[in-house]
Design a protein around this motif. Structure first.
Motif, short mmCIF file in Angstrom:
data_model
loop_
_atom_site.label_atom_id
_atom_site.label_comp_id
_atom_site.label_asym_id
_atom_site.label_seq_id
_atom_site.Cartn_x
_atom_site.Cartn_y
_atom_site.Cartn_z
N LEU A 39 10.73 2.85 3.27
CA LEU A 39 9.99 1.98 2.35
C LEU A 39 10.89 1.10 1.50
CD1 LEU A 39 7.32 4.60 1.21
CD2 LEU A 39 6.93 2.61 2.70
N LYS A 40 12.18 1.34 1.57
CA LYS A 40 13.14 0.62 0.72
C LYS A 40 13.05 -0.89 0.88
CE LYS A 40 17.93 0.58 -0.71
NZ LYS A 40 19.21 1.23 -0.65
N ALA A 41 12.81 -1.37 2.10
CA ALA A 41 12.72 -2.81 2.35
C ALA A 41 11.63 -3.47 1.51
CB ALA A 41 12.47 -3.06 3.83
N LEU A 42 10.63 -2.70 1.13
CA LEU A 42 9.54 -3.23 0.31
C LEU A 42 9.80 -3.04 -1.18
CD1 LEU A 42 6.49 -1.92 2.37
CD2 LEU A 42 7.49 -4.22 2.39
N GLY A 43 10.93 -2.41 -1.52
CA GLY A 43 11.22 -2.13 -2.92
C GLY A 43 10.38 -1.00 -3.47
N LEU A 44 10.01 -0.09 -2.60
CA LEU A 44 9.07 0.98 -2.93
C LEU A 44 9.68 2.33 -2.58
CD1 LEU A 44 6.03 1.02 -3.82
CD2 LEU A 44 5.44 1.00 -1.41
N GLY A 110 -0.02 -5.53 -5.96
CA GLY A 110 0.15 -4.12 -5.60
C GLY A 110 -0.56 -3.79 -4.31
N THR A 111 -1.74 -4.32 -4.14
CA THR A 111 -2.49 -4.11 -2.90
C THR A 111 -1.74 -4.70 -1.71
OG1 THR A 111 -4.58 -4.07 -4.11
CG2 THR A 111 -4.72 -4.50 -1.76
N ALA A 112 -1.12 -5.85 -1.91
CA ALA A 112 -0.36 -6.49 -0.82
C ALA A 112 0.85 -5.63 -0.43
CB ALA A 112 0.10 -7.88 -1.24
N VAL A 113 1.57 -5.11 -1.41
CA VAL A 113 2.72 -4.24 -1.12
C VAL A 113 2.25 -2.98 -0.42
CG1 VAL A 113 4.51 -2.80 -2.17
CG2 VAL A 113 4.17 -5.13 -2.98
N LEU A 114 1.17 -2.40 -0.91
CA LEU A 114 0.64 -1.18 -0.32
C LEU A 114 0.17 -1.45 1.12
CD1 LEU A 114 0.29 1.73 -1.20
CD2 LEU A 114 -2.01 1.15 -1.99
N VAL A 118 1.67 0.68 4.44
CA VAL A 118 0.88 1.62 5.25
C VAL A 118 1.37 1.71 6.69
CG1 VAL A 118 -1.42 2.09 6.20
CG2 VAL A 118 -1.15 1.66 3.76
N PRO A 119 1.63 0.61 7.39
CA PRO A 119 2.13 0.74 8.77
C PRO A 119 3.49 1.44 8.83
CG PRO A 119 1.43 -1.53 8.34
CD PRO A 119 1.36 -0.80 7.05
N ILE A 120 4.32 1.22 7.83
CA ILE A 120 5.63 1.91 7.77
C ILE A 120 5.39 3.40 7.61
CG2 ILE A 120 7.74 2.19 6.42
CD1 ILE A 120 7.45 -0.86 5.74
N TRP A 121 4.51 3.76 6.67
CA TRP A 121 4.19 5.18 6.45
C TRP A 121 3.65 5.80 7.74
CZ3 TRP A 121 -0.16 8.02 7.15
CH2 TRP A 121 -0.13 9.32 6.65
N ARG A 122 2.74 5.11 8.40
CA ARG A 122 2.15 5.65 9.63
C ARG A 122 3.23 5.92 10.68
NH1 ARG A 122 -3.02 1.94 9.31
NH2 ARG A 122 -4.48 3.47 8.50
N ALA A 123 4.16 5.00 10.85
CA ALA A 123 5.21 5.16 11.86
C ALA A 123 6.12 6.34 11.52
CB ALA A 123 6.02 3.87 11.98
#
Length: 148
Positions: A39-44, A110-114, A118-123
């Protein structure tokens, strides 16, 4: 204070090898690192992802239920919310039903980042589940039973 009785090394080895808390903490840290890296690429971070997902509801939730869901006290939750609020990803607003309370809302940013997370989390989640040698549903149920 009197001289404490030395603890035999065999006790240390036994606890190292059998302590459920130690093994759960080690597993949690390893999982957190994997999700943090992804998730780092998203700053999250994974903690921020989980917190923001907890806010993704039809109505902005109050702080209490969010803190309980994440197994945090309100002070820890408040501290975790601050960087998300500074980035404009969440808003902390007065509760319209109780002006002393606060409601937590995802902002459009925030919704846009989330949504991107989600696809990153799923993978990553699918990779981890594929590596497990136990049934993931049984594992989740066991953790839920311990945490309740």
């Amino acid at each position: 204070m009197s001289n404490p009785t030395p603890i035999p090394y065999s006790t240390t080895v036994h606890i190292r090898d059998s302590c459920l808390c130690l093994h759960a903490q080690r597993a949690a840290r390893a999982l957190a690192r994997r999700f943090d890296t992804a998730l780092k690429a998203l700053g999250l971070t994974n903690q921020q992802f989980s917190l923001m997902m907890a806010l993704n509801r039809p109505e902005p939730p109050p702080m209490g239920p969010v803190a309980r869901l994440l197994a945090m006290d309100r002070t820890t939750l408040t501290a975790a919310l601050k960087p998300l609020e500074r980035r404009g990803w969440i808003a902390v607003e007065p509760d319209p039903k109780d002006k002393r309370g606060r409601r937590l809302r995802l902002t459009p940013d925030g919704t846009a980042v989330l949504s991107a997370a989600v696809p990153i989390w799923r993978a990553v989640h699918a990779e981890i589940e594929a590596e497990l040698t136990v049934d993931s549903d049984v594992l989740r149920q066991g953790m839920l039973e311990v945490s309740v």
